[in-house]
Design an enzyme around this catalytic site. Sequence first.
Site, mmCIF file in Angstrom:
data_model
loop_
_atom_site.group_PDB
_atom_site.id
_atom_site.type_symbol
_atom_site.label_atom_id
_atom_site.label_comp_id
_atom_site.label_asym_id
_atom_site.label_seq_id
_atom_site.Cartn_x
_atom_site.Cartn_y
_atom_site.Cartn_z
ATOM 1 N N HIS A 183 0.835 -1.211 0.000
ATOM 2 C CA HIS A 183 0.000 0.000 0.000
ATOM 3 C C HIS A 183 0.872 1.263 0.000
ATOM 4 O O HIS A 183 0.596 2.221 -0.712
ATOM 5 C CB HIS A 183 -0.879 0.047 1.266
ATOM 6 N N LYS B 138 -17.768 -6.069 7.815
ATOM 7 C CA LYS B 138 -16.502 -6.795 7.946
ATOM 8 C C LYS B 138 -16.074 -6.860 9.398
ATOM 9 O O LYS B 138 -16.425 -6.003 10.187
ATOM 10 C CB LYS B 138 -15.411 -6.099 7.120
ATOM 11 N N ARG C 11 -1.716 -5.972 -8.463
ATOM 12 C CA ARG C 11 -0.491 -6.736 -8.158
ATOM 13 C C ARG C 11 -0.239 -7.786 -9.214
ATOM 14 O O ARG C 11 0.885 -8.008 -9.650
ATOM 15 C CB ARG C 11 -0.635 -7.420 -6.790
HETATM 16 O O1 PNS Z 1 -8.975 -2.709 0.192
HETATM 17 P P1 PNS Z 1 -10.248 -3.229 -0.419
HETATM 18 O O2 PNS Z 1 -11.068 -3.965 0.626
HETATM 19 O O3 PNS Z 1 -9.990 -4.052 -1.644
HETATM 20 O O4 PNS Z 1 -11.097 -1.935 -0.869
HETATM 21 C C1 PNS Z 1 -12.368 -2.083 -1.454
HETATM 22 C C2 PNS Z 1 -13.078 -0.724 -1.605
HETATM 23 C C3 PNS Z 1 -13.100 0.034 -0.281
HETATM 24 C C4 PNS Z 1 -12.334 0.124 -2.626
HETATM 25 C C5 PNS Z 1 -14.511 -1.000 -2.123
HETATM 26 O O5 PNS Z 1 -15.108 -1.972 -1.324
HETATM 27 C C6 PNS Z 1 -15.409 0.226 -2.155
HETATM 28 O O6 PNS Z 1 -15.175 1.153 -2.882
HETATM 29 N N1 PNS Z 1 -16.484 0.227 -1.330
HETATM 30 C C7 PNS Z 1 -17.410 1.326 -1.235
HETATM 31 C C8 PNS Z 1 -18.774 0.924 -1.742
HETATM 32 C C9 PNS Z 1 -18.943 1.235 -3.220
HETATM 33 O O7 PNS Z 1 -18.744 2.331 -3.683
HETATM 34 N N2 PNS Z 1 -19.354 0.206 -4.014
HETATM 35 C C10 PNS Z 1 -19.615 0.350 -5.438
HETATM 36 C C11 PNS Z 1 -18.394 0.039 -6.288
HETATM 37 S S1 PNS Z 1 -18.364 -1.649 -6.733
#
Ligand code: PNS
Length: 166
Positions: free
Chosen positions: A22, A46, A95
Amino acid sequence: MEKLRSLVAIYPGSFDPITNGHLDLIERGARLCDRLVVAVLRNEAKQPLFSVEERMEMLREVICDYPNAEVDSFDGLLVDYAQRRGATVLIRGIRAISDYEYELQMALMNRRLCPGVETVFLMAGEAYSFLSSRVVKEVIRLGGDISGLVPSPVEVRLKNRVLRGF
Ligand code: PNS
């Protein structure tokens, strides 16, 4: 000529906890935009190892070398948050090819919801291509060595939480 608009990018994620992968992305992202907002998702569904506040604290501790980066949290739709913050770019790390399918789905959904916000994929350094928060937590739980995989303040906190229970 003076620049009229500054480019604000959001780097969203769970960051439970931040890894060196990150951090590599933060360094790359911060070079590309005027302001980089590292945004932690508040997700009640979660069961994280660290609370959102703890994760934000760790992020703040380790991004101090990047003066144009800041830490925040959000809930709800990412694109709504991006618009509230005046951001036009979402940064996500890739990645390996296995990341691509999920990331593409998310990027296309975000584009459908908000065409003005563009997702930019950055390739993590190859040294981090195997690294994830989940794998780091599993290795430390099973007694493996995680040095060099997370920033040192995060390593201390991980050992305290996983091995000593505080
Ligand atoms: O580190 P992660 O868990 O892979 O991050 C995932 C994240 C936070 C980027 C994703 O879950 C997110 O954007 N959640 C917010 C909800 C949202 O906007 N959903 C619609 C897009 S699919």
